[in-house]
Design an enzyme around this catalytic site. Structure first.
Site, short mmCIF file in Angstrom:
data_model
loop_
_atom_site.label_atom_id
_atom_site.label_comp_id
_atom_site.label_asym_id
_atom_site.label_seq_id
_atom_site.Cartn_x
_atom_site.Cartn_y
_atom_site.Cartn_z
N GLY A 97 0.82 -1.22 0.00
CA GLY A 97 0.00 0.00 0.00
C GLY A 97 0.85 1.26 0.00
N SER A 98 0.38 2.26 -0.75
CA SER A 98 1.10 3.54 -0.82
C SER A 98 0.23 4.68 -0.31
CB SER A 98 1.55 3.81 -2.26
OG SER A 98 0.43 3.83 -3.12
N VAL A 109 -1.52 -7.05 -5.07
CA VAL A 109 -1.14 -8.19 -4.23
C VAL A 109 -2.28 -9.20 -4.25
CG1 VAL A 109 -0.66 -8.95 -1.87
CG2 VAL A 109 0.45 -6.90 -2.78
N GLU A 124 -19.26 17.01 2.72
CA GLU A 124 -18.37 17.86 1.90
C GLU A 124 -18.82 17.87 0.45
OE1 GLU A 124 -14.38 17.56 4.67
OE2 GLU A 124 -14.61 16.09 3.09
N ALA A 138 -6.82 9.18 8.65
CA ALA A 138 -5.41 9.28 8.26
C ALA A 138 -4.48 9.18 9.48
CB ALA A 138 -5.19 10.60 7.53
N GLN A 139 -4.85 9.83 10.59
CA GLN A 139 -3.98 9.81 11.76
C GLN A 139 -3.75 8.40 12.31
OE1 GLN A 139 -1.88 11.59 13.48
NE2 GLN A 139 -2.10 13.11 11.89
C1 LIG Z 1 -13.33 10.48 0.43
C2 LIG Z 1 -12.56 10.29 1.71
C3 LIG Z 1 -12.39 11.36 2.57
C4 LIG Z 1 -11.66 11.20 3.75
N1 LIG Z 1 -11.49 12.27 4.58
C5 LIG Z 1 -10.71 12.15 5.67
C6 LIG Z 1 -10.43 13.26 6.49
O1 LIG Z 1 -10.91 14.36 6.25
N2 LIG Z 1 -9.59 13.08 7.56
C7 LIG Z 1 -9.03 11.87 7.85
O2 LIG Z 1 -8.25 11.77 8.80
N3 LIG Z 1 -9.30 10.80 7.09
C8 LIG Z 1 -10.11 10.90 6.02
N4 LIG Z 1 -10.37 9.81 5.24
C9 LIG Z 1 -9.85 8.50 5.66
C10 LIG Z 1 -8.38 8.33 5.30
O3 LIG Z 1 -8.17 8.70 3.97
C11 LIG Z 1 -8.00 6.89 5.56
O4 LIG Z 1 -8.20 6.62 6.91
C12 LIG Z 1 -6.55 6.62 5.19
O5 LIG Z 1 -6.37 6.83 3.82
C13 LIG Z 1 -6.15 5.21 5.57
O6 LIG Z 1 -4.84 4.99 5.16
P1 LIG Z 1 -4.37 3.53 4.74
O7 LIG Z 1 -2.91 3.64 4.43
O8 LIG Z 1 -4.81 2.55 5.72
O9 LIG Z 1 -5.19 3.20 3.43
P2 LIG Z 1 -5.25 3.96 2.05
O10 LIG Z 1 -4.82 5.37 2.17
O11 LIG Z 1 -6.62 3.69 1.51
O12 LIG Z 1 -4.18 3.22 1.16
C14 LIG Z 1 -4.34 1.88 0.76
C15 LIG Z 1 -3.26 1.57 -0.25
O13 LIG Z 1 -3.22 0.19 -0.48
C16 LIG Z 1 -3.19 -0.08 -1.87
N5 LIG Z 1 -3.80 -1.40 -2.06
C17 LIG Z 1 -5.02 -1.81 -1.64
N6 LIG Z 1 -5.19 -3.12 -1.96
C18 LIG Z 1 -4.07 -3.51 -2.59
C19 LIG Z 1 -3.64 -4.74 -3.17
N7 LIG Z 1 -4.40 -5.86 -3.16
N8 LIG Z 1 -2.44 -4.78 -3.76
C20 LIG Z 1 -1.63 -3.69 -3.79
N9 LIG Z 1 -1.99 -2.51 -3.24
C21 LIG Z 1 -3.17 -2.43 -2.65
C22 LIG Z 1 -3.96 1.09 -2.47
O14 LIG Z 1 -3.64 1.26 -3.82
C23 LIG Z 1 -3.47 2.23 -1.59
O15 LIG Z 1 -2.24 2.71 -2.06
C24 LIG Z 1 -11.11 9.94 4.07
C25 LIG Z 1 -11.29 8.87 3.20
C26 LIG Z 1 -12.01 9.04 2.03
C27 LIG Z 1 -12.20 7.88 1.09
#
Ligand SMILES: Cc1cc2nc3c(=O)[nH]c(=O)nc-3n(C[C@H](O)[C@H](O)[C@H](O)COP(=O)(O)OP(=O)(O)OC[C@H]3O[C@@H](n4cnc5c(N)ncnc54)[C@H](O)[C@@H]3O)c2cc1C
Length: 481
Positions: free
Chosen positions: A28-29, A96, A191, A341-342
């Site tokens: 994941g990125s 993956v 939003e 995100a946090q």
């Molecule tokens: C529209 C929207 C608005 C949001 N607003 C807020 C906000 O205002 N404040 C806040 O704190 N949070 C917000 N969030 C939530 C926040 O974005 C997430 O909590 C955060 O992105 C989680 O991070 P993560 O690294 O777990 O997953 P993600 O950021 O979703 O990253 C997952 C990564 O895994 C990769 N991936 C997934 N499956 C596979 C696979 N099988 N093989 C290879 N790669 C894979 C994806 O390509 C991606 O790069 C929002 C989310 C959304 C969708």
């Protein structure tokens, strides 16, 4: 790191030099994956970051891409360019498909190439995807908001609806085209609804001859009894009043039971069903964790997933029985840590610190201090100059909250250039009437549907091919014997 290209693949991924160092594979990125990779800068490890997208997506600003404020490039820098100077990281594009905890391998696929990456430590940050609560067919008519593709498709659908309304001479059809339904009144729904209303009211004002864009209906449907349920009653009411002032129709206790081309069916609290005819629908009602969570849990004795498919973690964010396999971000289930995100950033920093300290011999894996989440609060914008925020026990709204939102989002946006151009873009958009990303193409609107159709055709052709018939017969024969 050892890369083993599959025998089936026509091409091969070039193997990196094997250094013999501790191998960390990150999946994941997003916020979790990128934070982990960056935190390992200078560490005595070889890192392989595998992601199915080439970018690090700042999801909180997707709604601004969908409503023509920001370009996709501004919120999604290319991961390998962000990590260009970090020599101990290799970025691999790929989906993956398998994780083998016993063999300590991750198998990813890009086109016909299959790559097996070996790990000593694994950090899974694969996030979550939209959930239609078992009604995946809704996705055809009501895209979610998780990816750049989703946001661009939505921009095409939103602006395309105004275009079609201008052309049609049928009154009912014009009304349908000018009705926008957003399902789910969490931060994303709020939003987006606010931005569609503002787009119609400010940016599109005076640009059409038959329709008046500000006479469109923007309807925000929420199954629960309040807007922004996790932010509490006071802020929810504040957000609701502001939205209503902007002309958004907020409908609470309204459950969507069907979505089709023509519109949506809604069930109210009293059980009665009604229809809303609308061309443009957006789904922001729920999330489902990546299926990789279930795959991991199934290989670990005693590890379970919660209802959303998130892995229930040990206190040190590892998987039971596998102290060097960690899950962070939206894919982890930890009491008190929201899918924000946090949570992902703090989780990634915590596990990389563990890995570094234990490799250096400064800490004992058997004696890990548990992960502690520090709640920095949450916020949602409603319109320009108006937001609601919750920091600890402090709840506030209006301009101050909006300023806090603006500064925070700039701080967390990756790349100086992105911060700079985004600030300029916001300055122009919020003070003036125009938006810089109003271009739409047929690809945005129809590409996903076209790809779905193509995949279905391929499946059908495969089923009808003589070869498939032979394979099916062999399969039956094997089953019988
Ligand atoms: C529209 C929207 C608005 C949001 N607003 C807020 C906000 O205002 N404040 C806040 O704190 N949070 C917000 N969030 C939530 C926040 O974005 C997430 O909590 C955060 O992105 C989680 O991070 P993560 O690294 O777990 O997953 P993600 O950021 O979703 O990253 C997952 C990564 O895994 C990769 N991936 C997934 N499956 C596979 C696979 N099988 N093989 C290879 N790669 C894979 C994806 O390509 C991606 O790069 C929002 C989310 C959304 C969708």
């Amino acid at each position: 790191m050892t890369l083993t290209p599959s025998s089936r693949g026509a091409e091969q991924t070039a193997p990196s030099e094997t250094t013999g160092r501790h191998r960390v594979v990150i999946i994941g990125s997003g916020f979790g994956g990128l934070t982990a990779a960056r935190a390992l800068k200078g560490a005595d490890v070889d890192v392989t970051l595998i992601s199915r997208t080439t970018t690090h997506l700042f999801q909180p600003l997707l709604y601004q891409v969908a409503t023509g404020i920001l370009s996709e490039g501004e919120i999604a820098p290319t991961t390998r360019l962000v990590l260009r100077k970090q020599k101990n990281v290799q970025v691999l594009l790929g989906e993956v498909e398998a994780i083998d905890l016993k063999a300590k391998t991750v198998t990813s696929k890009l086109m016909t190439m299959t790559t097996v990456s070996h790990f000593d430590s694994l950090i899974v940050a694969a996030g979550a995807q939209q959930s239609y609560f078992g009604n995946d067919q809704f996705a055809t008519f009501a895209p979610g908001m998780k990816t750049i593709d989703d946001a661009l498709e939505l921009r095409g659908r939103i602006l395309g609806a105004f275009e079609a309304a201008e052309v049609t001479t049928d009154h009912a059809e014009r009304e349908r085209r000018l009705t926008f339904v957003v399902v789910g009144a969490g931060p994303t729904g709020v939003e987006l609804a606010g931005q569609i209303a503002e787009l119609a009211d400010r940016t599109l004002a005076g640009a059409f001859r038959t329709i008046k864009p500000n006479e469109c209906r923007v309807i925000l449907l929420e199954g629960a009894g309040a807007v922004l349920p996790p932010m509490g009653e006071k802020l929810g009411l504040k957000a609701q009043r502001r939205l209503e002032k902007m002309g958004v129709e907020v409908q609470l206790n309204a459950l969507v039971t069907n979505v089709d081309y023509q519109g949506v069916t809604v069930k109210d609290k009293d059980g009665a069903e009604r229809r809303i005819e609308c061309a443009c629908k957006v789904w922001s009602a729920g999330v489902q964790a990546s299926p990789l969570g279930k795959m991991i849990a199934e290989q670990s004795d005693g590890t379970e997933t919660d209802r959303a498919g998130r892995v229930i973690m040990e206190p040190d964010l590892s998987v039971k029985g596998h102290p060097n396999v960690f899950v962070v971000g939206d894919l982890m289930s930890v009491q008190g840590v929201p899918g924000m995100a946090q949570g992902a950033i703090q989780g990634a920093k915590y596990v990389t610190k563990l890995i570094k300290r234990e490799l250096a011999g400064h800490a004992d894996p058997a004696n890990r201090a548990p992960f502690k989440y520090f709640d920095k609060g949450s916020m949602a914008t409603i319109s320009r100059f108006s937001a609601v925020a919750q920091v600890g026990k402090l709840e506030f709204g209006g301009f101050i909250a909006w300023l806090a939102w603006l500064v925070l989002h700039l701080v967390y946006l990756v790349g100086f250039k992105n911060r700079f151009t985004t600030l300029i873009t916001w300055f122009i958009t919020f003070l003036g009437h125009s938006r810089g990303q109003m271009a739409i193409t047929s690809q945005m609107i129809y590409a996903r549907l076209a790809m779905d159709m193509l995949q279905n055709q391929q499946k059908l052709a495969l089923r009808q091919s003589p070869l498939a018939a032979v394979e099916e017969a062999e399969e039956l024969e094997r089953g019988a014997s």
